[in-house]
Design an enzyme around this catalytic site. Structure first.
Site, short mmCIF file in Angstrom:
data_model
loop_
_atom_site.label_atom_id
_atom_site.label_comp_id
_atom_site.label_asym_id
_atom_site.label_seq_id
_atom_site.Cartn_x
_atom_site.Cartn_y
_atom_site.Cartn_z
N HIS A 66 -3.17 -1.93 -7.04
CA HIS A 66 -3.77 -1.09 -6.00
C HIS A 66 -2.72 -0.36 -5.17
O HIS A 66 -3.02 0.17 -4.10
CB HIS A 66 -4.68 -1.92 -5.08
CG HIS A 66 -5.96 -2.34 -5.75
ND1 HIS A 66 -6.82 -3.29 -5.23
CD2 HIS A 66 -6.53 -1.93 -6.91
CE1 HIS A 66 -7.86 -3.45 -6.04
NE2 HIS A 66 -7.70 -2.64 -7.07
N CYS B 149 7.52 19.86 1.85
CA CYS B 149 6.65 21.05 1.83
C CYS B 149 5.73 21.15 3.05
O CYS B 149 4.99 22.12 3.19
CB CYS B 149 5.83 21.07 0.54
SG CYS B 149 4.45 19.93 0.55
N ASN C 46 -2.90 -6.78 -3.91
CA ASN C 46 -2.38 -6.61 -2.55
C ASN C 46 -1.35 -5.49 -2.49
O ASN C 46 -0.56 -5.31 -3.40
CB ASN C 46 -1.77 -7.92 -2.05
CG ASN C 46 -2.79 -9.03 -1.99
OD1 ASN C 46 -3.99 -8.76 -2.07
ND2 ASN C 46 -2.34 -10.25 -1.87
N CYS D 94 2.36 18.65 -2.68
CA CYS D 94 3.34 18.78 -3.76
C CYS D 94 3.35 17.57 -4.69
O CYS D 94 3.99 17.59 -5.74
CB CYS D 94 4.75 19.06 -3.21
SG CYS D 94 5.47 17.64 -2.34
N1 APR Z 1 -6.33 -18.80 0.49
C1 APR Z 1 -7.00 -18.38 -0.59
N2 APR Z 1 -8.07 -17.58 -0.53
C2 APR Z 1 -8.48 -17.19 0.69
C3 APR Z 1 -7.83 -17.58 1.88
C4 APR Z 1 -6.71 -18.43 1.74
N3 APR Z 1 -6.03 -18.88 2.81
N4 APR Z 1 -8.48 -17.01 2.91
C5 APR Z 1 -9.49 -16.28 2.40
N5 APR Z 1 -9.49 -16.39 1.06
C6 APR Z 1 -10.38 -15.75 0.08
C7 APR Z 1 -11.76 -15.41 0.59
O1 APR Z 1 -12.64 -16.50 0.43
C8 APR Z 1 -12.13 -14.24 -0.33
O2 APR Z 1 -12.75 -14.71 -1.52
O3 APR Z 1 -9.78 -14.54 -0.27
C9 APR Z 1 -10.77 -13.62 -0.69
C10 APR Z 1 -10.48 -12.28 -0.04
O4 APR Z 1 -11.40 -11.35 -0.53
P1 APR Z 1 -11.33 -9.80 -0.14
O5 APR Z 1 -11.16 -9.64 1.32
O6 APR Z 1 -12.51 -9.17 -0.77
O7 APR Z 1 -9.97 -9.31 -0.83
P2 APR Z 1 -9.70 -8.85 -2.34
O8 APR Z 1 -10.45 -9.68 -3.29
O9 APR Z 1 -8.22 -8.80 -2.47
O10 APR Z 1 -10.28 -7.38 -2.34
C11 APR Z 1 -10.10 -6.59 -3.46
O11 APR Z 1 -10.82 -4.64 -2.28
O12 APR Z 1 -10.77 -3.51 -0.24
C12 APR Z 1 -10.29 -3.56 -1.53
O13 APR Z 1 -8.31 -2.62 -2.38
C13 APR Z 1 -8.79 -3.66 -1.57
O14 APR Z 1 -7.38 -4.91 -3.07
C14 APR Z 1 -8.55 -4.99 -2.27
C15 APR Z 1 -9.80 -5.18 -3.09
#
Ligand code: APR
Length: 230
Positions: A109, A141, A92, A120
């Site tokens: 990330h 810059c 995150n 720059c």
């Molecule tokens: N508590 C726990 N998990 C949850 C909740 C919650 N309240 N709500 C949703 N989720 C879960 C979803 O089921 C899903 O598996 O969180 C996950 C979110 O997944 P993504 O949206 O794919 O996020 P992430 O895994 O962090 O993505 C990875 O992708 O877009 C890029 O750089 C960005 O860091 C990010 C990376």
């Protein structure tokens, strides 16, 4: 959990969902009909820096209004109270773990509050909201600024991802919270931990590609499940 010698917590967008930060995938992840994969790329920025910045500015505005939830608080408390090694690896960029008090963390990330000049190369924290013009320019810059985050197709910060891999390879327990576990190389971390003999617990309301390999899956929202342990 206190008995585990070395603990790694890996988090994704789901841990911040109950704080009001939208996740990337699924219905909530859409912004003006764009998906993260279409906006978070060097190609998208080269084509339309203003559009990409509009998305980041929207996210900065959202995040600025959000507070850590009991999921973040549980993880910060685990760091404080655990006697062995501890590392939080987060995908995150919202900074909510730091706001909750986590300090042994790597933000693999990047950080949405950092900006970097594409000319720059200087980078700094910049909390301007909203920017008077988009895309914003470098004070030094005049070059084009970009968000200090890692985009698809870019290398992760070497030191941060190196620490994450080393910790995953030697931990006894890995807690994987709120990530769809589909974005590499971070998605390798639980695999690596399993291969090295760690006990892996997933916290997610939904199944993920990690579920079949996890030792335990705690189905539910991070704030509720982890908050319940507080
Ligand atoms: N508590 C726990 N998990 C949850 C909740 C919650 N309240 N709500 C949703 N989720 C879960 C979803 O089921 C899903 O598996 O969180 C996950 C979110 O997944 P993504 O949206 O794919 O996020 P992430 O895994 O962090 O993505 C990875 O992708 O877009 C890029 O750089 C960005 O860091 C990010 C990376």
């Amino acid at each position: 959990m206190d008995d585990a010698g070395s603990v790694v917590v890996l988090t994704g967008a789901g841990v911040s969902a109950e704080s009001g930060v939208p996740t990337f995938r699924g219905e909530d992840g859409l912004w003006r009909n764009f998906r993260a994969e279409e906006l978070a790329t060097p190609g998208a920025f080269a084509r339309d820096a203003k559009l990409v910045w509009e998305w980041y500015q929207w996210r900065r505005e959202l995040v600025a209004a959000c507070k850590p939830n009991p999921g973040h608080e549980f993880i910060a408390r685990l760091e404080r109270e655990h006697r062995g090694d501890f590392l939080l690896v987060t995908q995150n960029v919202d900074g909510l773990h730091r706001l909750a008090g986590s300090s042994k963390l790597v933000e693999v990330h990047g950080d949405i509050w950092q900006v970097r000049c594409t000319s720059c190369g200087s980078s700094r924290e910049d909390r301007t909201l909203p920017f008077p013009e988009l895309p914003p320019k470098c004070d030094g810059c005049g070059g084009l600024l970009r968000p200090g985050v890692v985009w698809f197709g870019e290398a992760l910060p070497e030191e941060a991802i190196g620490r994450a891999f080393a910790a995953a390879n030697s931990c006894d327990l890995m807690l994987v919270v709120g990530t769809s576990a589909v974005v590499y190389p971070v998605a390798y971390l639980p695999e690596l931990a399993k291969d090295a003999g760690a006990y892996v617990i997933e916290v997610n309301p939904d199944e993920t590609p990690l579920t079949p390999r996890a030792d335990e899956s705690w189905r539910g929202k991070a704030g509720e499940v982890l908050g319940g342990l507080l």
